[in-house]
Design a protein around this motif. Structure first.
Motif, mmCIF file in Angstrom:
data_model
loop_
_atom_site.group_PDB
_atom_site.id
_atom_site.type_symbol
_atom_site.label_atom_id
_atom_site.label_comp_id
_atom_site.label_asym_id
_atom_site.label_seq_id
_atom_site.Cartn_x
_atom_site.Cartn_y
_atom_site.Cartn_z
ATOM 1 N N LEU A 287 0.841 -1.194 0.000
ATOM 2 C CA LEU A 287 0.000 0.000 0.000
ATOM 3 C C LEU A 287 0.882 1.252 0.000
ATOM 4 O O LEU A 287 1.946 1.260 0.608
ATOM 5 C CB LEU A 287 -0.912 0.019 1.226
ATOM 6 N N GLU A 304 -1.221 -4.699 2.673
ATOM 7 C CA GLU A 304 -1.898 -5.087 1.431
ATOM 8 C C GLU A 304 -2.279 -6.560 1.438
ATOM 9 O O GLU A 304 -3.344 -6.951 0.944
ATOM 10 C CB GLU A 304 -1.000 -4.784 0.227
ATOM 11 N N ARG A 307 -5.400 -6.779 3.550
ATOM 12 C CA ARG A 307 -6.542 -6.256 2.811
ATOM 13 C C ARG A 307 -7.056 -7.287 1.811
ATOM 14 O O ARG A 307 -8.263 -7.495 1.673
ATOM 15 C CB ARG A 307 -6.165 -4.964 2.078
ATOM 16 N N THR A 308 -6.142 -7.955 1.136
ATOM 17 C CA THR A 308 -6.537 -8.992 0.186
ATOM 18 C C THR A 308 -7.179 -10.169 0.899
ATOM 19 O O THR A 308 -8.199 -10.706 0.464
ATOM 20 C CB THR A 308 -5.312 -9.463 -0.624
ATOM 21 N N ARG A 310 -8.794 -10.191 3.649
ATOM 22 C CA ARG A 310 -10.108 -9.815 4.162
ATOM 23 C C ARG A 310 -11.122 -9.556 3.042
ATOM 24 O O ARG A 310 -12.282 -9.260 3.306
ATOM 25 C CB ARG A 310 -9.997 -8.566 5.034
ATOM 26 N N ILE A 312 -11.074 -7.121 0.736
ATOM 27 C CA ILE A 312 -11.281 -5.714 0.387
ATOM 28 C C ILE A 312 -10.551 -5.463 -0.922
ATOM 29 O O ILE A 312 -9.326 -5.472 -0.982
ATOM 30 C CB ILE A 312 -10.755 -4.786 1.490
ATOM 31 N N THR A 314 -9.773 -3.457 -4.750
ATOM 32 C CA THR A 314 -9.719 -2.174 -5.430
ATOM 33 C C THR A 314 -10.279 -2.357 -6.832
ATOM 34 O O THR A 314 -10.589 -3.462 -7.257
ATOM 35 C CB THR A 314 -8.270 -1.657 -5.511
#
Length: 334
Positions: A287, A304, A307-308, A310, A312, A314
């Protein structure tokens, strides 16, 4: 704390152990349904289910639960507006029900079977069927989707709680340079099973990467040896252009959950050499938090990865509109 770590610690302990599992949450809570921790009868603990406010109280139940050989339900209701104790102190305002079970007999057998399944990379579902309140429990193991399909579309005639145990996601780091050390350490502490790979034997050692698996081989052999799976995470950071290119070409032939390449966007475009860019490809890796140095870069990359994990997403990974000309972490322009 991942369920994998809880089960591993349970297996190492030879003393009396009680498993605490959050099986019901209403409102806000620090940990969600399914969170677990271990309570030892000597007062020690492993894991957590709150910011530290419930554990001491729960620990007092452990000797009683172990001696009775019977599970017990403990409830903490922090919802009342006039409660200036629990709720205000821990910043929660919910209802939490925690099941305490002595880790012995049938439960111990099932938990050891779950641990073995997770080691094989398999997801395992444990179903608890409650009889006589919560003092008598029947345990049943099944595959990841078998129990869910069985229970869907019909109301269970008796109270039950089902939990899906997922194997720890595997993070493969290609490149055992010094900047990989904080990444491996932080990723392991964030719930990843870390594998560090490199073609240089002297770099890729357990002494440099304690707690991680290490594999030394050249890129082409590594791709075959790793037997990459669709749920794997890969970070490429050897800083050797040709070796990175060889490894990435082999990886792109399969399917991954995440592939991050360290380096500037220009360098990575040359490295890809016109190859198709799948949606799980991320470059520059991490990130954009303005990180500098190995430790901050590790935070950027692991953020990052989380985030992946979980889910979430882009609008696009490799063609993200955020600062497209920036260099990747810890890299000079190419």
């Amino acid at each position: 704390m991942e369920a994998y770590d809880i089960l591993r610690e349970m297996e190492r302990h030879k003393q009396a152990v009680v498993l605490a599992t959050v099986i019901h949450v209403e409102g806000h809570a620090y940990r969600k349904q399914g969170a677990m921790m271990l309570l030892m009868t000597d007062g020690s603990m492993f894991g957590s289910i709150s910011p530290g406010c419930l554990e001491a109280d729960l620990s007092g139940y452990a000797p009683l639960v172990w001696e009775s050989s019977k599970p017990q339900m403990v409830e903490y209701d922090m919802r009342p507006a006039d409660d200036f104790g629990w709720g205000e102190t821990i910043g929660c305002g919910g209802l939490i029900r925690i099941l305490l079970e002595p880790v012995t007999g049938e439960l111990l057998v099932q938990l050891l079977a779950i641990r073995a399944g997770l080691e094989r990379g398999e997801a395992v579902r444990l179903k608890r069927v409650f009889r006589k309140g919560y003092s008598d429990i029947v345990y049943k193991l099944s595959g990841a989707y078998e129990a869910a399909e069985e229970e869907s579309g019909r109301k269970m005639p008796i109270p039950a709680y089902s939990h899906l145990f997922l194997p720890k996601p595997r993070l493969i780091i290609f490149g055992a340079n010094p900047d990989a050390v904080p990444l491996a350490e932080l990723a392991a502490g964030s719930g990843f099973r870390v594998v560090v790979t490199d073609w240089r034997d002297a770099y890729c050692t357990p002494e440099r990467f304690p707690g991680a698996e290490t594999i030394a081989a050249f890129p082409q052999a590594l791709v075959q040896q790793l037997a990459l799976r669709p749920d794997d995470y890969v970070v490429v950071m050897s800083h050797q252009f040709d070796k990175d290119a060889d490894f990435v070409r082999g990886v792109l032939n399969g399917q991954l959950q995440y592939l991050g390449i360290m380096g500037s966007r220009v360098r990575t475009e040359k490295l890809l050499d016109g190859a198709e860019r799948p949606p799980w490809l991320h470059y520059p890796v991490g990130l954009n938090i303005g990180s500098e140095g190995p430790e901050e870069n590790a935070v950027s990359i692991v953020a990052e990865l989380i985030r992946t994990k979980r889910g979430i997403r882009t609008d696009g990974a490799w063609n993200s509109p955020v600062d497209p000309m920036r260099d990747g972490p810890s890299c000079r322009p190419w």
